[in-house]
Write a protein that holds these residues in place. Structure first.
Motif, short mmCIF file in Angstrom:
data_model
loop_
_atom_site.label_atom_id
_atom_site.label_comp_id
_atom_site.label_asym_id
_atom_site.label_seq_id
_atom_site.Cartn_x
_atom_site.Cartn_y
_atom_site.Cartn_z
N ASP A 33 0.81 -1.21 0.00
CA ASP A 33 0.00 0.00 0.00
C ASP A 33 0.84 1.27 0.00
O ASP A 33 0.32 2.36 0.18
N GLY A 34 2.16 1.12 -0.17
CA GLY A 34 3.03 2.28 -0.27
C GLY A 34 3.50 2.81 1.07
O GLY A 34 4.29 3.75 1.11
N THR A 35 3.06 2.23 2.18
CA THR A 35 3.50 2.67 3.50
C THR A 35 4.61 1.75 4.00
O THR A 35 4.86 0.68 3.44
N ASP A 36 5.27 2.17 5.06
CA ASP A 36 6.30 1.33 5.65
C ASP A 36 5.66 0.10 6.28
O ASP A 36 4.58 0.15 6.85
N ALA A 37 6.38 -1.04 6.18
CA ALA A 37 5.87 -2.29 6.73
C ALA A 37 6.64 -2.66 7.99
O ALA A 37 7.85 -2.51 8.04
N THR A 38 5.94 -3.14 9.00
CA THR A 38 6.59 -3.66 10.20
C THR A 38 7.08 -5.07 9.90
O THR A 38 6.35 -5.89 9.34
N THR A 39 8.33 -5.36 10.25
CA THR A 39 8.90 -6.68 9.96
C THR A 39 9.44 -7.32 11.24
O THR A 39 9.86 -6.62 12.17
N ILE A 40 9.44 -8.63 11.24
CA ILE A 40 10.01 -9.42 12.33
C ILE A 40 11.00 -10.40 11.71
O ILE A 40 10.65 -11.17 10.82
N SER A 41 12.25 -10.39 12.19
CA SER A 41 13.31 -11.25 11.65
C SER A 41 13.55 -12.42 12.59
O SER A 41 13.70 -12.22 13.80
N THR A 42 13.60 -13.62 12.05
CA THR A 42 13.89 -14.81 12.85
C THR A 42 14.82 -15.74 12.07
O THR A 42 14.95 -15.63 10.85
N THR A 43 15.45 -16.64 12.80
CA THR A 43 16.31 -17.67 12.19
C THR A 43 15.83 -19.04 12.64
O THR A 43 15.61 -19.26 13.84
N THR A 237 19.55 -24.05 7.46
CA THR A 237 19.29 -22.84 8.23
C THR A 237 18.58 -21.84 7.34
O THR A 237 18.97 -21.67 6.17
N VAL A 238 17.56 -21.19 7.84
CA VAL A 238 16.87 -20.15 7.08
C VAL A 238 16.82 -18.88 7.92
O VAL A 238 16.59 -18.93 9.13
N GLN A 239 17.05 -17.76 7.30
CA GLN A 239 16.88 -16.45 7.92
C GLN A 239 15.67 -15.81 7.27
O GLN A 239 15.69 -15.48 6.08
N MET A 240 14.61 -15.66 8.04
CA MET A 240 13.33 -15.17 7.51
C MET A 240 13.03 -13.78 8.03
O MET A 240 13.31 -13.46 9.19
N VAL A 241 12.47 -12.97 7.16
CA VAL A 241 11.94 -11.66 7.56
C VAL A 241 10.47 -11.66 7.19
O VAL A 241 10.11 -11.78 6.01
N TYR A 242 9.61 -11.55 8.21
CA TYR A 242 8.16 -11.57 8.01
C TYR A 242 7.58 -10.16 8.12
O TYR A 242 8.09 -9.34 8.92
N THR A 243 6.55 -9.90 7.35
CA THR A 243 5.80 -8.66 7.53
C THR A 243 4.70 -8.90 8.56
O THR A 243 4.17 -10.01 8.68
N ALA A 244 4.39 -7.86 9.31
CA ALA A 244 3.39 -7.99 10.37
C ALA A 244 2.58 -6.70 10.46
O ALA A 244 3.02 -5.63 10.04
N GLU A 245 1.41 -6.82 11.06
CA GLU A 245 0.58 -5.63 11.29
C GLU A 245 -0.23 -5.81 12.57
O GLU A 245 -0.37 -6.92 13.08
#
Length: 245
Positions: A33-43, A237-245
């Motif tokens: 939507d053109g706005t900044d997204a909140t992200t959560i990084s996990t491994t 091993t995976v390094q994931m970055v998820y979007t959240a709201e």
């Protein structure tokens, strides 16, 4: 007048910077939507262990002679005998590969360098099922191989791919579980995957090293060479970055 404005502006900048550094979650430009997204990084990590389904036996045939050509000929005869013994036992020709060939002079250093002959070395790698590794050693030594340089228990490409897929699935599930926990604690919910990076490999278990003289003694005594392979572990091993709201 300008000097009086410097201190308030600097103080405001430091307060803003401190607030950014203490933020537990990140915002990443580029959401739909053109706005900044909140992200959560996990491994996340995953690990699968299985019995090896491939043995790699490294053997060498050597010969020493007065001339390089004589040493080469002697090794060639012995290599042909080793290959014949293995293929006669049902081992496919394409499972027997040359991995090295060398001819070099040998010297006796007793005050001065004295040429004493030439040494030829032809190395072979034989790939078989793990339960035939000892048989390969006995056949090779009986046909003329004088060095067994190691036995390596590993996985075929197909088995490795299968286990890696399982390990990756475990790793992603682990990363997602952590992200869900963090999101719930922050009163958020995961909405998607922003980025993912994959790593990992495999680790063979302990493997034995058999020497030609040991195998020769066992063969002459009527006892076959027996080897016990260790398990093989495939990890991811995976390094994931998820979007959240």
């Amino acid at each position: 007048m300008k000097r009086r404005l410097i201190a308030p502006l600097l103080l405001a900048g430091l307060v803003l910077l401190a607030g950014c550094l203490s933020a537990p979650l990140q915002t990443t430009p580029g959401s739909t939507d053109g706005t900044d997204a909140t992200t959560i990084s996990t491994t996340g990590t995953g690990e699968v262990t299985a019995e090896s389904d491939l043995a790699v036996v490294n053997v060498a045939i050597t010969a020493t002679a007065d001339s390089a050509d004589e040493a080469r000929g002697m090794v060639a005869d012995d290599v042909a005998a080793v290959r014949a013994a293995l293929t006669d036992a049902g081992i496919a020709e394409d499972a027997i590969q040359s991995t090295g060939f060398n001819i070099y002079p040998e010297y006796n250093y007793n005050g001065e360098r004295e040429l004493i002959g030439y040494r030829a070395v032809h190395s072979l790698t034989v790939e078989v099922a793990p339960d035939r590794a000892g048989e390969v050693i006995d056949l090779a030594v009986g046909a003329g191989a004088d060095e067994i340089r190691g036995v390596f228990f590993t996985l075929t490409d197909e088995k490795r791919a299968e286990l890696r897929s399982e390990a990756l699935t475990q790793a992603v599930e682990s990363a997602k579980a952590d992200a869900d926990t963090v999101a719930a604690a922050a009163d958020l919910r995961i909405t998607g995957v922003h980025t993912a990076n994959v790593g990992g490999g495999f680790s063979p278990g302990p493997y034995p090293v058999a020497y030609a003289e040991d195998a020769a003694r066992a063969t002459s005594a009527g006892a076959p060479t027996e080897l016990t392979p260790g398990p093989v572990t495939v990890s991811a091993t995976v390094q994931m970055v998820y979007t959240a709201e």
